[in-house]
Write a protein that holds these residues in place. Structure first.
Motif, PDB file in Angstrom:
ATOM      1  N   LEU A 199       0.825  -1.211   0.000  1.00 35.53           N
ATOM      2  CA  LEU A 199       0.000   0.000   0.000  1.00 35.53           C
ATOM      3  C   LEU A 199       0.856   1.257   0.000  1.00 35.53           C
ATOM      4  O   LEU A 199       0.586   2.206  -0.740  1.00 35.53           O
ATOM      5  CB  LEU A 199      -0.917  -0.007   1.231  1.00 35.53           C
ATOM      6  N   TRP A 200       1.897   1.278   0.811  1.00 36.29           N
ATOM      7  CA  TRP A 200       2.719   2.482   0.929  1.00 36.29           C
ATOM      8  C   TRP A 200       3.548   2.729  -0.320  1.00 36.29           C
ATOM      9  O   TRP A 200       3.791   3.874  -0.692  1.00 36.29           O
ATOM     10  CB  TRP A 200       3.604   2.387   2.172  1.00 36.29           C
ATOM     11  N   VAL A 201       3.954   1.650  -0.981  1.00 33.49           N
ATOM     12  CA  VAL A 201       4.646   1.809  -2.260  1.00 33.49           C
ATOM     13  C   VAL A 201       3.685   2.376  -3.294  1.00 33.49           C
ATOM     14  O   VAL A 201       4.024   3.285  -4.061  1.00 33.49           O
ATOM     15  CB  VAL A 201       5.236   0.470  -2.739  1.00 33.49           C
ATOM     16  N   SER A 202       2.458   1.839  -3.325  1.00 36.48           N
ATOM     17  CA  SER A 202       1.443   2.338  -4.260  1.00 36.48           C
ATOM     18  C   SER A 202       1.148   3.810  -4.017  1.00 36.48           C
ATOM     19  O   SER A 202       1.086   4.615  -4.949  1.00 36.48           O
ATOM     20  CB  SER A 202       0.151   1.528  -4.115  1.00 36.48           C
ATOM     21  N   LEU A 203       0.990   4.168  -2.741  1.00 42.85           N
ATOM     22  CA  LEU A 203       0.700   5.566  -2.403  1.00 42.85           C
ATOM     23  C   LEU A 203       1.874   6.466  -2.766  1.00 42.85           C
ATOM     24  O   LEU A 203       1.690   7.559  -3.312  1.00 42.85           O
ATOM     25  CB  LEU A 203       0.386   5.682  -0.915  1.00 42.85           C
ATOM     26  N   GLY A 204       3.095   5.990  -2.482  1.00 38.75           N
ATOM     27  CA  GLY A 204       4.284   6.774  -2.808  1.00 38.75           C
ATOM     28  C   GLY A 204       4.417   7.011  -4.304  1.00 38.75           C
ATOM     29  O   GLY A 204       4.737   8.128  -4.740  1.00 38.75           O
ATOM     30  N   MET A 205       4.150   5.980  -5.100  1.00 42.63           N
ATOM     31  CA  MET A 205       4.227   6.118  -6.554  1.00 42.63           C
ATOM     32  C   MET A 205       3.150   7.070  -7.074  1.00 42.63           C
ATOM     33  O   MET A 205       3.394   7.885  -7.963  1.00 42.63           O
ATOM     34  CB  MET A 205       4.091   4.750  -7.217  1.00 42.63           C
ATOM     35  N   THR A 206       1.956   6.964  -6.496  1.00 45.83           N
ATOM     36  CA  THR A 206       0.872   7.850  -6.909  1.00 45.83           C
ATOM     37  C   THR A 206       1.216   9.308  -6.623  1.00 45.83           C
ATOM     38  O   THR A 206       1.000  10.193  -7.465  1.00 45.83           O
ATOM     39  CB  THR A 206      -0.434   7.477  -6.167  1.00 45.83           C
ATOM     40  N   LEU A 207       1.765   9.566  -5.440  1.00 46.30           N
ATOM     41  CA  LEU A 207       2.166  10.930  -5.090  1.00 46.30           C
ATOM     42  C   LEU A 207       3.319  11.409  -5.975  1.00 46.30           C
ATOM     43  O   LEU A 207       3.405  12.597  -6.303  1.00 46.30           O
ATOM     44  CB  LEU A 207       2.572  10.994  -3.618  1.00 46.30           C
ATOM     45  N   ALA A 208       4.209  10.473  -6.364  1.00 45.64           N
ATOM     46  CA  ALA A 208       5.316  10.837  -7.253  1.00 45.64           C
ATOM     47  C   ALA A 208       4.779  11.259  -8.620  1.00 45.64           C
ATOM     48  O   ALA A 208       5.233  12.256  -9.204  1.00 45.64           O
ATOM     49  CB  ALA A 208       6.274   9.665  -7.402  1.00 45.64           C
ATOM     50  N   PHE A 209       3.795  10.514  -9.152  1.00 46.58           N
ATOM     51  CA  PHE A 209       3.186  10.890 -10.434  1.00 46.58           C
ATOM     52  C   PHE A 209       2.533  12.263 -10.326  1.00 46.58           C
ATOM     53  O   PHE A 209       2.630  13.087 -11.246  1.00 46.58           O
ATOM     54  CB  PHE A 209       2.116   9.858 -10.847  1.00 46.58           C
ATOM     55  N   LEU A 210       1.864  12.504  -9.195  1.00 52.45           N
ATOM     56  CA  LEU A 210       1.213  13.797  -8.986  1.00 52.45           C
ATOM     57  C   LEU A 210       2.243  14.916  -8.959  1.00 52.45           C
ATOM     58  O   LEU A 210       2.054  15.972  -9.597  1.00 52.45           O
ATOM     59  CB  LEU A 210       0.428  13.760  -7.669  1.00 52.45           C
ATOM     60  N   GLY A 211       3.351  14.703  -8.245  1.00 50.98           N
ATOM     61  CA  GLY A 211       4.394  15.719  -8.153  1.00 50.98           C
ATOM     62  C   GLY A 211       5.022  16.027  -9.503  1.00 50.98           C
ATOM     63  O   GLY A 211       5.257  17.198  -9.842  1.00 50.98           O
ATOM     64  N   ILE A 212       5.292  14.984 -10.290  1.00 51.09           N
ATOM     65  CA  ILE A 212       5.886  15.171 -11.621  1.00 51.09           C
ATOM     66  C   ILE A 212       4.920  15.948 -12.515  1.00 51.09           C
ATOM     67  O   ILE A 212       5.332  16.846 -13.270  1.00 51.09           O
ATOM     68  CB  ILE A 212       6.237  13.813 -12.243  1.00 51.09           C
ATOM     69  N   SER A 213       3.633  15.622 -12.438  1.00 49.10           N
ATOM     70  CA  SER A 213       2.634  16.302 -13.269  1.00 49.10           C
ATOM     71  C   SER A 213       2.530  17.778 -12.904  1.00 49.10           C
ATOM     72  O   SER A 213       2.463  18.648 -13.782  1.00 49.10           O
ATOM     73  CB  SER A 213       1.268  15.621 -13.104  1.00 49.10           C
ATOM     74  N   ILE A 214       2.519  18.074 -11.596  1.00 43.47           N
ATOM     75  CA  ILE A 214       2.445  19.466 -11.150  1.00 43.47           C
ATOM     76  C   ILE A 214       3.666  20.248 -11.620  1.00 43.47           C
ATOM     77  O   ILE A 214       3.548  21.367 -12.139  1.00 43.47           O
ATOM     78  CB  ILE A 214       2.328  19.532  -9.607  1.00 43.47           C
ATOM     79  N   ALA A 215       4.839  19.647 -11.461  1.00 44.58           N
ATOM     80  CA  ALA A 215       6.077  20.316 -11.871  1.00 44.58           C
ATOM     81  C   ALA A 215       6.077  20.588 -13.375  1.00 44.58           C
ATOM     82  O   ALA A 215       6.506  21.663 -13.826  1.00 44.58           O
ATOM     83  CB  ALA A 215       7.276  19.462 -11.484  1.00 44.58           C
ATOM     84  N   THR A 216       5.582  19.629 -14.155  1.00 47.06           N
ATOM     85  CA  THR A 216       5.549  19.785 -15.614  1.00 47.06           C
ATOM     86  C   THR A 216       4.618  20.921 -16.030  1.00 47.06           C
ATOM     87  O   THR A 216       4.951  21.741 -16.895  1.00 47.06           O
ATOM     88  CB  THR A 216       5.105  18.478 -16.282  1.00 47.06           C
ATOM     89  N   VAL A 217       3.442  20.970 -15.397  1.00 47.79           N
ATOM     90  CA  VAL A 217       2.474  22.018 -15.749  1.00 47.79           C
ATOM     91  C   VAL A 217       3.018  23.404 -15.430  1.00 47.79           C
ATOM     92  O   VAL A 217       2.906  24.335 -16.238  1.00 47.79           O
ATOM     93  CB  VAL A 217       1.137  21.783 -15.009  1.00 47.79           C
ATOM     94  N   PHE A 218       3.651  23.557 -14.278  1.00 44.24           N
ATOM     95  CA  PHE A 218       4.190  24.868 -13.916  1.00 44.24           C
ATOM     96  C   PHE A 218       5.400  25.229 -14.785  1.00 44.24           C
ATOM     97  O   PHE A 218       5.638  26.402 -15.075  1.00 44.24           O
ATOM     98  CB  PHE A 218       4.543  24.906 -12.427  1.00 44.24           C
ATOM     99  N   TRP A 219       6.143  24.226 -15.243  1.00 48.20           N
ATOM    100  CA  TRP A 219       7.230  24.483 -16.193  1.00 48.20           C
ATOM    101  C   TRP A 219       6.677  25.023 -17.502  1.00 48.20           C
ATOM    102  O   TRP A 219       7.256  25.928 -18.116  1.00 48.20           O
ATOM    103  CB  TRP A 219       8.027  23.200 -16.435  1.00 48.20           C
ATOM    104  N   ILE A 220       5.549  24.460 -17.926  1.00 45.79           N
ATOM    105  CA  ILE A 220       4.913  24.921 -19.164  1.00 45.79           C
ATOM    106  C   ILE A 220       4.538  26.396 -19.066  1.00 45.79           C
ATOM    107  O   ILE A 220       4.788  27.182 -19.975  1.00 45.79           O
ATOM    108  CB  ILE A 220       3.668  24.056 -19.479  1.00 45.79           C
ATOM    109  N   PHE A 221       3.964  26.794 -17.946  1.00 43.22           N
ATOM    110  CA  PHE A 221       3.575  28.200 -17.783  1.00 43.22           C
ATOM    111  C   PHE A 221       4.797  29.103 -17.630  1.00 43.22           C
ATOM    112  O   PHE A 221       4.789  30.249 -18.074  1.00 43.22           O
ATOM    113  CB  PHE A 221       2.642  28.352 -16.578  1.00 43.22           C
ATOM    114  N   LYS A 222       5.829  28.566 -17.019  1.00 39.11           N
ATOM    115  CA  LYS A 222       7.040  29.371 -16.831  1.00 39.11           C
ATOM    116  C   LYS A 222       7.739  29.631 -18.158  1.00 39.11           C
ATOM    117  O   LYS A 222       8.254  30.733 -18.396  1.00 39.11           O
ATOM    118  CB  LYS A 222       7.986  28.665 -15.865  1.00 39.11           C
ATOM    119  N   THR A 223       7.763  28.632 -19.018  1.00 37.36           N
ATOM    120  CA  THR A 223       8.465  28.754 -20.301  1.00 37.36           C
ATOM    121  C   THR A 223       7.549  29.198 -21.440  1.00 37.36           C
ATOM    122  O   THR A 223       8.028  29.609 -22.496  1.00 37.36           O
ATOM    123  CB  THR A 223       9.108  27.415 -20.684  1.00 37.36           C
ATOM    124  N   GLY A 224       6.218  29.068 -21.242  1.00 37.80           N
ATOM    125  CA  GLY A 224       5.283  29.422 -22.308  1.00 37.80           C
ATOM    126  C   GLY A 224       5.195  28.366 -23.383  1.00 37.80           C
ATOM    127  O   GLY A 224       4.692  28.631 -24.490  1.00 37.80           O
TER     128      GLY A 224
END
Length: 255
Positions: A225-250
């Motif tokens: 369960l904790w591995v699953s939760l950790g991976m899910t949060l990692a995907f969420l973090g990567i997605s958030i970082a990517t979206v904000f990079w898009i706005f930062k770079t245009g």
């Protein structure tokens, strides 16, 4: 820091209103498709595979089918939501409005995630008409439902910005997400695979999502369960970082 609540609410309500105009595509069609999966897999195959991990096969596939609809619809709703302003040219007005990148993301992703959660709940209720469903850990079920909807709505938002044509909006869901979901244990436990293919399956990120979600129903898991939760949060973090990079770079925001 102050939020533009009126702007957020306007975009959110507009996106939610679009669901009413596309009710057949957004809600009815996915529910019908999932019902057909229950008929084909739950009845036809379930009559030959009576149990999986000590659970009736029809009930075992419920979390996987909910996850399949959740992933595809989250991506579809969010990608079309942001792509349409690009297509119509209104994205320039959106970018010049008194809205921060966070507020724009919150509006579109929040609406897409809300629609996906509603769909997931409807499919869960529909599944109870076909098989007996129990939820051992309802709080964890809601946590996974929320995390998955938000994460894949963010991925859909990224796809909507990346796409330069309507056909590209369907490339990732059809050619990547759907196959990964089918191969990620939606209809079986990866424990039934040979040892080599179990290791290969662990490279599939969807395995962790389905495993954690299924645990919330029946307390059985392919991955901790904790591995699953950790991976899910990692995907969420990567997605958030990517979206904000898009706005930062245009990146492709004005193309």
């Amino acid at each position: 820091m102050t939020f533009n609540y009126f702007g957020i609410r306007a975009i959110y309500q507009f996106e939610m209103a679009r669901t009413k105009r596309t009710l057949m595509q957004s809600i009815i069609a996915p529910v019908i498709s999932t019902s057909l999966y229950f008929v084909v897999f739950g009845s036809a195959i379930g009559s030959r595979i009576t149990e999986m991990e000590g659970i009736s096969y029809g009930a075992f596939i419920v979390p996987g089918l909910i996850m399949l609809s959740l992933l595809t619809q989250s991506i579809s709703n969010a990608s079309f939501g942001i792509y349409f302003p690009k297509f119509s040219g209104t994205i320039y007005e959106l970018l010049s409005a008194p809205l921060s990148p966070f507020e724009i993301i919150l509006s579109y992703v929040g609406a897409a995630a809300t629609k996906s959660i509603i769909l997931g709940v409807i499919i869960l209720a529909t599944s109870a008409l076909f098989v007996p469903v129990k939820i051992d850990h309802p709080v964890w079920m809601l946590v996974y439902l929320l995390l998955t909807s938000v994460t894949f709505s963010l991925i859909g938002f990224i796809i909507g910005i990346w796409a330069d044509g309507f056909e590209k909006l369907q490339v990732v869901p059809l050619l990547i997400i759907t196959p990964l979901t089918f191969l990620g244990g939606s209809f079986y436990s990866i424990s039934v695979l040979p040892p080599f293919w179990q290791k290969v399956a662990l490279l599939n990120p969807v395995v962790y999502l389905i495993s954690g979600f299924r645990w919330s129903f029946y307390s059985v898991e392919d991955v901790s369960l904790w591995v699953s939760l950790g991976m899910t949060l990692a995907f969420l973090g990567i997605s958030i970082a990517t979206v904000f990079w898009i706005f930062k770079t245009g990146y492709r925001l004005k193309k």
